[in-house]
Enzyme design. Structure first.
Site, short mmCIF file in Angstrom:
data_model
loop_
_atom_site.label_atom_id
_atom_site.label_comp_id
_atom_site.label_asym_id
_atom_site.label_seq_id
_atom_site.Cartn_x
_atom_site.Cartn_y
_atom_site.Cartn_z
N HIS A 184 -46.82 82.62 1.14
CA HIS A 184 -48.05 82.77 0.35
C HIS A 184 -48.63 81.39 0.02
O HIS A 184 -49.81 81.13 0.26
CB HIS A 184 -47.75 83.53 -0.94
CG HIS A 184 -48.93 83.70 -1.84
ND1 HIS A 184 -49.67 84.87 -1.89
CD2 HIS A 184 -49.52 82.85 -2.73
CE1 HIS A 184 -50.65 84.73 -2.76
NE2 HIS A 184 -50.59 83.51 -3.29
N GLU A 185 -47.79 80.53 -0.53
CA GLU A 185 -48.28 79.19 -0.90
C GLU A 185 -48.64 78.38 0.34
O GLU A 185 -49.57 77.56 0.30
CB GLU A 185 -47.22 78.46 -1.74
CG GLU A 185 -46.85 79.15 -3.05
CD GLU A 185 -48.05 79.42 -3.95
OE1 GLU A 185 -49.05 78.69 -3.86
OE2 GLU A 185 -47.99 80.38 -4.74
N HIS A 245 -55.11 76.54 4.28
CA HIS A 245 -56.53 76.55 3.97
C HIS A 245 -57.02 75.13 3.68
O HIS A 245 -58.08 74.71 4.14
CB HIS A 245 -56.77 77.45 2.75
CG HIS A 245 -58.16 77.99 2.65
ND1 HIS A 245 -58.57 78.86 1.67
CD2 HIS A 245 -59.27 77.77 3.40
CE1 HIS A 245 -59.85 79.15 1.83
NE2 HIS A 245 -60.29 78.49 2.87
#
Length: 575
Positions: free
Chosen positions: A381-382, A388
């Site tokens: 997730h991180e 990004h």
């Protein structure tokens, strides 16, 4: 990729300064770095106010933002993560000092006039490239929501509220992660080993939700969530100040102010939340809880070791492995230390620097650091946030990576959770740390099935959080935050409120995601569509990965998120 293990692992970096910043060899260096940044700010403000309307104006604004963010973002990380209190306190002072300057800049009339002169000139605007025009509009948006249209007296009042909120935000954020304590004699002696000791007291720094002992979980829940009067007062004052600020600058509520510019647009989303809740059967979602917990415990007794090294040429990722400390943020987080941008002055691209801070167990004499499936999912997730930031190739740092609409920023991170539970991905790296045997596919399948079992309960919980967040940021309720929580939990969640608890005091998302917690639900829907459209057939497909990178990640906040979601142009992912 640069990966550093153990708690902060910065001793080797201190000789050259934190993150390569020479001034930050010691805590006093923060004041030096701050002074240099503010001096540079003065020069850039003059440049932005005096240059001819055009791209040069936008570039000056972005340089101004970049110069302040390089110091403020680094300090924002250090103030919650560094083990040395001297560094943390110095970083906090820097955050407040630069934050105050930023709020003053957001109400600087001359700066605003320079930008308005650009945007009001249709001929000049027509010559701007799309990214420059969007960034110019976003900077103007920052002026507007900060109260640039107010008279001098009211602008000063708005700045004062902003500065007060900086202090309240920090106080609540720190307090929300502080452990509670109870006399050792108050709990059974055989359970003491599950908690940290502090003299004659036991410290409870979390919910211990993964513990197989139901009594440990109950003790942790009741003590960790026991109301703290000081933090309660801080939260109440924080919400009042946010409402006052929103009304002062012309919004119906803080929620209306916060959601302007997002995919949701207005707090009317709360109505959709009610409709979603009606479609969930709380009886079904709650009745399977204990079955799920048994399955969860069985699966999580199996650990996964991951490879620790890979390389990437798009920037630097630091991964800090931390242990929970009473004065250090102990949750998995992503931080942007430096945003990417094209540097006109050097003719080179400024590579981004990010941090993933993970709460992982330390290695032992008999085993290395091992990740449970939950820890691995958090890592993925991180890492989605990091990707990004790292793969964004925007011209301006103001819109790089995760600097986009909040309800779009969670899409890449939630998308990565799908990869974390797909055996075709897991089989590429998951091995038994002693035998080297791959993780059995049947075990992964059982984990995935167990996650589905409580899917409705999890969605219901997220709706409850989102609705609660919206109500806290609506018009004043004239009742305590606990009373609001109790009522909303009864309406929107299947489990009853536990007396003498105040979960909202641990709701740290109220700081970074104030009035925007719904973003997780919206982003989950978008991520699901992207997964099904692009990766469900083959999660390792290079063409799809490159398409996802170029059409979504690369743009950061430089494109309207709804355009990418809806696929309105040939350059977007059609979902």
């Amino acid at each position: 990729m640069m990966i550093c293990g153990n708690i902060f692992s910065v001793c080797d970096l201190c000789s050259q300064g934190l993150f390569g910043v020479p001034e930050l060899r010691s805590p006093s260096g923060f004041q030096v770095a701050t002074k240099a940044a503010l001096k540079n700010t003065e020069e850039l403000v003059k440049k932005a106010c005096s240059c001819s309307p055009g791209v040069e104006t936008v570039e000056a604004f972005d340089q101004l933002s970049d110069g302040l963010c390089k110091v403020a973002d680094l300090a924002d990380f250090v103030k919650v993560a560094h083990p040395d209190s001297g560094f943390r306190e110095a970083a906090e002072r820097t955050c407040v000092e630069i934050g105050t300057v930023v709020e003053k800049l957001n109400t600087n009339v001359e700066l605003c006039k320079s930008l308005k002169k650009l945007l009001d000139n249709s001929d000049v605007v027509a010559k701007l490239d799309p990214d420059s025009r969007r960034v110019a509009e976003l900077f103007m948006f920052d002026f507007e929501i900060s109260g640039i249209h107010l008279d001098d007296e009211l602008r000063k009042k708005a700045v004062a509220l902003h500065v007060k909120l900086l202090d309240l935000n920090n106080e609540f954020l720190v307090g929300s992660h502080m452990p509670n304590r109870i006399a050792r004699s108050a709990i059974p002696e055989h359970l003491h080993l599950h908690f940290a000791s502090e003299g004659s007291f036991i410290q409870v720094g979390g919910l211990h939700a993964d513990s197989p002992d139901d009594l440990v979980r109950e003790i942790a829940y009741r003590i960790y969530l026991y109301p703290n009067a000081d933090i309660m007062e801080c939260l109440e004052e924080l919400l009042k100040c946010r409402y006052k600020l929103a009304k002062l600058v012309g919004y119906e509520s803080y929620g209306h102010r916060a959601l302007k510019g997002t995919m949701a647009k207005t707090p009317a989303l709360i109505l959709m939340m009610r409709d979603m809740k009606k479609k969930l059967n709380p009886r079904n979602s709650v009745s399977v809880f204990f079955f799920f917990y048994m399955e969860y415990t069985f699966l999580y007794n199996k650990t996964i070791s991951v490879y620790h090294h890979t390389s990437i040429s798009t920037g630097i990722i630091h991964i800090w492995q931390i242990q929970y400390c009473a004065k250090v943020l102990g949750h998995d987080c992503h931080f942007t230390i430096r945003g990417g941008r094209w540097c006109q002055e050097t003719g080179q691209y400024q590579l981004p620097v990010v941090v993933l801070m993970l709460s992982l167990p330390l290695p032992t004499k008999s085993a290395p650091t091992l990740l449970t499936p939950g820890m691995m999912e958090n890592l993925f997730h991180e890492m989605g946030h990091a990707m990004h930031s790292m793969l964004g190739r925007t011209r301006y740092q103001h819109v790089t990576g995760t600097r986009c609409a909040t309800d779009f920023a969670e899409v890449p991170s939630i998308l990565m959770e799908y990869f974390a539970t797909d055996y075709r991905v897991i089989s590429q790296f998951a091995r038994h740390y002693e035998t080297g045997q791959p993780l059995p596919e049947s075990m992964v399948a059982r984990l995935c099935e167990s996650k589905k079992v409580c899917g409705a309960a999890d969605t219901q919980l997220q709706i409850f959080y989102a609705v609660l967040d919206q109500l806290y940021h609506s018009a004043p309720q004239n009742r305590s935050t606990t009373e609001i929580l109790k009522e909303m939990q009864q309406k929107f969640y299947g489990l009853p409120y536990t007396p003498n608890t105040a979960w909202q005091l641990r709701f740290s998302h109220l700081i970074g995601y104030g009035a925007k917690y719904y973003s997780y639900l919206m982003s989950r829907a978008v991520a699901s569509m992207v997964w099904k459209q692009c990766f469900v057939q083959d999660p390792l497909n290079r063409d799809m990965g490159e398409r996802y990178r170029q059409e979504m990640l690369a743009h950061g906040g430089a494109k309207e998120p709804m355009l990418m979601v809806e696929g309105n142009t040939s350059h977007m992912i059609v979902i």
